[in-house]
Structure formats: C-alpha cells, structure tokens
Design an enzyme around this catalytic site. Structure first.
Site, PDB file in Angstrom:
ATOM      1  N   LYS A 165       0.906  -1.319  -0.035  1.00 53.52           N
ATOM      2  CA  LYS A 165      -0.146  -0.112   0.011  1.00 53.52           C
ATOM      3  C   LYS A 165       0.868   1.374   0.090  1.00 53.52           C
ATOM      4  CE  LYS A 165      -3.341  -3.071   0.321  1.00 53.52           C
ATOM      5  NZ  LYS A 165      -4.028  -3.378  -0.977  1.00 53.52           N
ATOM      6  N   LYS A 265     -14.238  -7.394  -6.340  1.00 53.54           N
ATOM      7  CA  LYS A 265     -14.430  -7.709  -4.946  1.00 53.54           C
ATOM      8  C   LYS A 265     -15.922  -8.002  -4.963  1.00 53.54           C
ATOM      9  CE  LYS A 265     -11.005  -5.269  -2.409  1.00 53.54           C
ATOM     10  NZ  LYS A 265     -10.249  -4.304  -2.772  1.00 53.54           N
TER      11      LYS A 265
HETATM   12 MG    MG Z   1      -7.042  -2.242  -3.746  1.00 55.83          MG
END
Ligand code: MG
Length: 371
Positions: A165, A265
């Site tokens: 990240k 997702k």
């Molecule tokens: Mg992502």
C-alpha cells in the site's frame, strides 16, 4: 424449492492491529459484518456474509446491508433460491443499485443451489482449476524498510504475491517502491496499491520515476477518467479496484484500454451472480483478475476461494484473506484456510462452511426476518 426464512446476525470484527490505507489517509480498527442464513422448505440452508471495509473505504456500510436486507427479505420469501438470476432481478426491481446490500443474499442462494446439486460451489460456478490460488499479502503503508520487513514476514508464511500500500508523499512513495522492487525475488509478484490516493500529476511523477517493476499499479487515482489520463502518460500496467462497481465500468475499462488488471470484490459488485458476468468478460478480453471480498470472516473468504478456483491460473493473480486480519472466527476449523500462502476451495457440497451458531448468539444484534 422455496425460501421460507431469512435470518441475519451482526458481528463485530476487531482487527488484530490498526490498518492504514491510501498513504495513511484512512485508518481502520474494526469491521462490521453481517451474516445471513437462508432456509428453504426442503430443509436446505445457505450462508452468506457481507462486510464492508469500515465505512470510509467505499460507499457501503454495515448498517446499510442490514437495512437493505430488511427491505428485500420479504420479497424473497417463496422464491426458488436456485434461480440466482431471477433472485437478482427481484432484488434489483425492489432496490435499484446498492449492490453491496445484495451480495450476502446472493451468496447464500448459491450455497443452497450447490448443495441441492450435490456439488462444491466452484464446480457449480463452472470449474475447479487444479492449482491452489495464491493469497496476496496486504502490506500496510510504512517506511520503506518497515514495508520490506512486512513483505519478508509474509514470505516466511509462504506468500509469493504482495499488495504493498502506497499513496502518500511522492518522494517517500518513490523510495518505498524502489526498495521493494529492488528486493523482489524470482517468481514473486509485488504490486503497488495506491487506493485512489494520488492526483494524476502525482501518479505520473511516481510511475515515471521508478524502474525495474515487473507488476502493476493498482487504482492510482480516484476516478476512471483520472486513471485514463495517467494511462496516456505512463507505461506500467494499471489495475482498477475501487473503480469497478458494475458491468458498465468493466466494459469501459476494456474499451478505453484503461487497465490490464481488475479486482473483483464480490461484496462490492453485488455477489457471485454479478461477479461471474465480470469474470467471463475478463476471460473473453484478456483482463487479469484478483478475486477478493471487501472484508469478513472465513465465510467470506470461502466464497472468494470457490470463485477464484473457477479461473485459469494466468487470469487469476490471487485472492486476499481477510480472516487473518480479524480477531473473531465464527467457524473455527471450518472453511478455507491459508496453506503455504494459498487457498483451495473446500471439497464439500455448497460453500462448505457454516458458522457455529453459539458464536453468533452473543453478538450485539440478532434478529430474524420473515419467519
Ligand atoms: Mg486495492
């Protein structure tokens, strides 16, 4: 076969440790999950879970799922849960949009359909590919050395795909990425997930300043327009995660050449019925996928594993295991578990996991809809 009861449980999922995204812009300490059981007149029941990643990550929140299910549940009583497309049409007519509300209900219907067919869910969804699916680590934003140490910790657990990240200060991001890329090992995938944090100017600067990458940048900016702008002025492959909500988004991503990788997702796109359409479009057009949920327990992870197991290896770069980040497990010893950094869908009929009811009864909210 007809649905005769829908039961909903709320479950708090404290994270083992606070988690920062988007260069530290977003902090998360606890998730709010909703578990759903659908019962039928033939005695077959199915389970699903819906769990947004907090309330700030996406336009989705836990209380919204339960409020939406309260609207939809009465309309599903009497319907055949094995007809997923029909179930979804009923839900879409009654409550346009709000895909994340519908996901747990949709998954529970698929669980029932697979049990009724005496098949593991992945096989009903079309295939059981032979290889276990690699789990992508989730490496929180930190100093370059902290992030490399975290990658090493995941390596020691067997992981070979790492989602690092980034998305803070441009100079720090360049340092982070250069250090991680320089330490990438053969056979390993390290990709850089920006979680929408960069402006196009920042994305273009960072992506044109780093070298030696063998992977891609995920969701560098907020919108598909911004990512398209970055695409025109950079050369590394790009992934879209938060920008993919519906089939129209995917068509645009492919038509305009915005990305080579997408994250499906399941909770965000509205469940397995919709995820399957996205998967098939990606397979037909050469787009690589990562399969994940937005959050949840082993129940969510098991649905992800079944779905990912239907995708041939070159198209599926990995999944994500949320269960390892939360301190609650409502189905100890059941469902999909991390084995050497991989998931293999259970070889049981249906989803292959059911929560322990005694571990749900004590949750703060437990209600029953339409018995
Ligand atoms: Mg992502």
């Amino acid at each position: 076969m007809k649905i005769n009861q829908i039961t909903v449980w709320q479950l708090d999922l404290p994270l083992h440790k606070p988690y920062w995204l988007s260069g530290g812009r977003l902090k998360f300490e606890q998730l709010d999950s909703t578990l759903v059981r659908i019962d039928t007149d033939e005695g077959v029941s199915g389970w699903g879970e819906g769990c947004p990643w907090g309330v700030t990550y996406l336009p989705a929140f836990g209380k919204g799922i339960r409020a939406g299910i309260e609207e939809l549940a009465p309309l599903l009583i009497g319907k055949d849960p094995r007809q997923a497309d029909s179930i979804n049409r009923v839900m879409d007519l009654a409550l346009p949009g709000h895909p994340y509300v519908k996901s747990a209900l949709d998954i529970a219907c698929w669980d029932i359909a697979a049990k009724a067919a005496a098949l593991p869910l992945c096989e009903l969804l079309g295939a059981r590919e032979p290889d276990p699916v690699p789990i992508a680590s989730s490496v929180s934003t930190g100093t370059p050395q902290e992030m490399l140490d975290e990658v090493q910790r995941f390596r020691d657990l067997g992981y070979r795909v790492h989602s690092c990240k980034v998305g803070a200060d441009v100079h720090q991001d360049i340092e982070r990425i250069n250090l991680l890329a320089a330490n990438e090992r053969a056979g390993e995938i390290i990709f850089y997930d920006v979680n929408r944090a960069w402006l196009p100017r920042e994305a273009i600067t960072v992506m044109n300043s780093v070298s030696g990458l063998t992977s891609w940048f995920e969701q560098p900016c907020e919108t598909l327009d911004e990512i398209a702008q970055v695409r025109r002025q950079t050369s590394y492959p790009i992934g879209v995660d938060e920008g993919l909500h519906c089939f129209d988004d995917l068509v645009r991503i492919q038509r305009d050449g915005i990305a080579e990788v997408v994250n499906i997702k399941i909770n965000r796109v509205g469940g397995l019925t919709r995820a399957r359409r996205l998967r098939d479009f990606c397979l037909a057009t050469g787009i690589t996928m990562l399969i994940m949920d937005t959050g949840g327990t082993v129940v969510s992870d098991t649905g992800v594993a079944h779905f990912a197991q239907t995708i041939p290896a070159p198209f599926c770069q990995g999944v994500w295991s949320c269960q390892e980040m939360v301190s609650v497990d409502p189905a100890p010893g059941r469902g999909v578990r991390n084995v050497d950094g991989c998931f293999s869908a259970p070889d049981l009929n249906g989803l292959g996991v059911e929560p322990e009811l005694s571990l749900l009864e004590g949750s703060p909210l437990s209600n029953r809809l339409n018995s």
